[in-house]
Design an enzyme around this catalytic site. Structure first.
Site, PDB file in Angstrom:
ATOM      1  CG  HIS A 131       0.557   4.920 -19.300  1.00  0.00           C
ATOM      2  ND1 HIS A 131       1.576   5.810 -18.703  1.00  0.00           N
ATOM      3  CD2 HIS A 131      -0.366   4.716 -18.257  1.00  0.00           C
ATOM      4  CE1 HIS A 131       1.338   5.882 -17.327  1.00  0.00           C
ATOM      5  NE2 HIS A 131       0.126   5.423 -17.127  1.00  0.00           N
ATOM      6  CG  ASP A 208       2.712  -0.326 -21.253  1.00  0.00           C
ATOM      7  OD1 ASP A 208       2.644  -1.307 -20.426  1.00  0.00           O
ATOM      8  OD2 ASP A 208       2.468   0.588 -21.255  1.00  0.00           O
ATOM      9  CD  GLN A 211      -3.918  -1.153 -16.934  1.00  0.00           C
ATOM     10  OE1 GLN A 211      -4.807  -2.140 -16.212  1.00  0.00           O
ATOM     11  NE2 GLN A 211      -3.944  -0.222 -16.101  1.00  0.00           N
ATOM     12  CE  LYS A 234      -1.220   0.602 -13.359  1.00  0.00           C
ATOM     13  NZ  LYS A 234      -0.863   1.350 -14.838  1.00  0.00           N
ATOM     14  CB  CYS A 372      -1.088   8.313 -17.745  1.00  0.00           C
ATOM     15  SG  CYS A 372      -0.828   8.838 -15.917  1.00  0.00           S
TER      16      CYS A 372
HETATM   17  C1  LIG Z   1       0.043   2.340 -15.062  1.00  0.00           C
HETATM   18  C2  LIG Z   1       0.604   1.801 -16.650  1.00  0.00           C
HETATM   19  C3  LIG Z   1       1.816   2.107 -16.944  1.00  0.00           C
HETATM   20  C4  LIG Z   1       2.671   2.793 -15.934  1.00  0.00           C
HETATM   21  O1  LIG Z   1       3.118   2.063 -14.863  1.00  0.00           O
HETATM   22  P1  LIG Z   1       3.678   2.623 -13.582  1.00  0.00           P
HETATM   23  O2  LIG Z   1       3.713   1.361 -12.631  1.00  0.00           O
HETATM   24  O3  LIG Z   1       2.665   3.567 -13.019  1.00  0.00           O
HETATM   25  O4  LIG Z   1       4.798   3.167 -13.682  1.00  0.00           O
HETATM   26  C5  LIG Z   1       2.137   2.029 -18.277  1.00  0.00           C
HETATM   27  N1  LIG Z   1       1.237   1.402 -19.189  1.00  0.00           N
HETATM   28  C6  LIG Z   1       0.262   1.130 -19.002  1.00  0.00           C
HETATM   29  C7  LIG Z   1      -0.713   0.680 -19.939  1.00  0.00           C
HETATM   30  C8  LIG Z   1      -0.464   1.274 -17.567  1.00  0.00           C
HETATM   31  O5  LIG Z   1      -1.761   1.090 -17.307  1.00  0.00           O
END
Ligand SMILES: *Cc1c(COP(=O)(O)O)cnc(C)c1O
Length: 414
Positions: A131, A208, A211, A234, A372
């Site tokens: 992302h 990260d 998700q 999320k 993104c």
């Molecule tokens: C949504 C997302 C982000 C960013 O998160 P935010 O809360 O929008 O800042 C980073 N990495 C992944 C894989 C995402 O899906």
């Protein structure tokens, strides 16, 4: 034509749905079919109530007042740190730093750990799946320090290529920053193996988990990653919340990145002594009510059970993949062996924005665009794609509605 499989007996999706007030609304006079949880999930009543209860009954600033309400708010806020520790199976609560979203989590690690531990010529390994928020902070660091960014390739189906990854590792590698789950392809990356190989090369690993955390049981001790970043919105929690997990000894060796109130022990005009971890990284008033809502979201998700959620979403993904594959013009984007319930696709030559507009008129909310992750889209030779992403509340009937709406697009344009 495939038939809807019966709902799993152990997982009562009708009851789960009933917990989410927004899902009972209509759009254009049609029942809403919400398939955009990967962008942001809807909130259960328990989260909405926790936020309202905080403002109605227990609101005051945290870590500051000696009076009753401030103590109550501080206790409620700190209890969420313990919930997050337990959720990720971290060793200690001081390994949990609250942030405002996933993006801020990555920036914290880049600006604090990265800027103090990296120098020109050091290498950072990212993957094609990343992302933008796990790319741009490292590029900013590259432009400032002269570090080098390397990228792990993927195959056509969207599998992480462990062999290629291993070839990129060397004594110059100082950090590997990879997603646990691709927000576009749904690919689940082999994080344990990624960490093991990185550590063997002497590198730290940031995962990260934006998700993955709402979809998979995450155990940071088992993964042995050094950093794990999650975002509250999320995970069925309020927007404006999130957390960074980092091993205590790593956090101890990191300088603050934002200065101000709440992160200090003592300030004079000559010199400031910083607070201990994790407070050193939490300058300013946090999202108090939101974080308390995040605590309710963690309780909610744990109540459903991550294993049950995984099974439910795997069944949805399986069924959606089969149903969309029945439609001639549909081309699925991302068919990795290990996947979560995120399904991207295109319909013939129809522009994804047109697809999204037709689906919207049918009450079906999906995301269209580059999600993104422009480097990933470039790799696939796509400008945009349609993405349907599933959450705890989606049903097989939602998949049928998606199928029917996609069929309508095909008839309309093809
Ligand atoms: C949504 C997302 C982000 C960013 O998160 P935010 O809360 O929008 O800042 C980073 N990495 C992944 C894989 C995402 O899906």
């Amino acid at each position: 034509m495939a038939k809807s499989p019966a709902a799993s007996a152990a997982y009562d999706v009708a009851r789960v749905r009933a917990d989410f007030p927004l899902l009972s609304r209509t759009v254009y006079g049609k029942k809403l079919i919400f398939l955009d949880s990967a962008a942001s999930a809807q909130k259960p009543r328990a989260v909405i109530d926790a936020v309202a209860r905080c403002y109605e009954n227990e609101y005051a600033n945290v870590h500051r007042g000696v009076y009753y309400l401030s103590q109550k708010a501080t206790d409620a806020f700190e209890a969420v740190r313990e919930k997050m520790r337990a959720f990720l199976n971290a060793n200690e609560t001081r390994e949990i730093v609250f942030v405002r979203n996933g993006t801020e989590g990555m920036n914290l690690v880049a600006q604090s750990w990265g800027a103090s531990h990296l120098k020109a010529g050091d290498e950072i390994v990212l993957s094609t799946f990343e992302h933008h928020s796990n790319i741009v902070p490292w590029q900013m660091l590259r432009d400032r320090l002269g570090v080098v960014i390397k990228v792990v390739p993927m195959d056509e189906a969207g599998n992480f290529l462990l062999g290629e990854y291993e070839k990129l590792l060397s004594p110059k590698t100082k950090l590997v920053a990879v997603t646990h789950c691709s927000n576009v392809l749904g690919t689940i990356t082999p994080v344990r193996e990624i960490v093991r190989l990185a550590h063997r090369a002497g590198a730290k690993v940031l995962v990260d988990g934006c998700q993955a955390a709402p979809r998979l049981a995450v155990d940071v001790r088992d993964l042995d990653c050094d950093f794990y970043v999650v975002t509250g919105h999320k995970m069925y929690g309020p927007s404006g919340t999130g957390a960074v997990y980092a091993k205590a000894e790593i956090l101890e060796a990191m300088p603050p990145w934002q200065g101000g109130g709440g992160m200090i022990r003592r300030v004079t005009f000559e010199k400031t002594e910083y607070a201990e971890i994790p407070y050193r990284f939490e300058a300013g008033t946090p999202h108090i009510a939101g974080t308390i809502g995040l605590g309710a979201a963690l309780d909610y998700v744990r109540g459903l059970g991550l294993e049950a959620i995984e099974r439910h979403e795997a069944a949805l993904l399986d069924y959606a993949t089969r149903r969309l594959s029945e439609i001639n013009s549909v081309r699925l984007v991302g068919t990795a062996a290990e996947k979560s319930a995120i399904l991207s696709f295109n319909i013939g030559e129809v522009h994804p924005h047109d697809v999204g507009t037709v689906l919207d008129r049918e009450g079906v909310a999906v995301r269209v665009g580059h999600h993104c992750a422009q480097p990933l889209m470039d790799r696939l030779g796509l400008v945009a794609a349609v993405r349907a992403s599933f959450g705890v509340y989606n049903t097989m009937a939602d998949v049928d509605r998606l199928h029917d709406a996609v069929l309508k697009v095909q008839r309309f344009f093809a």
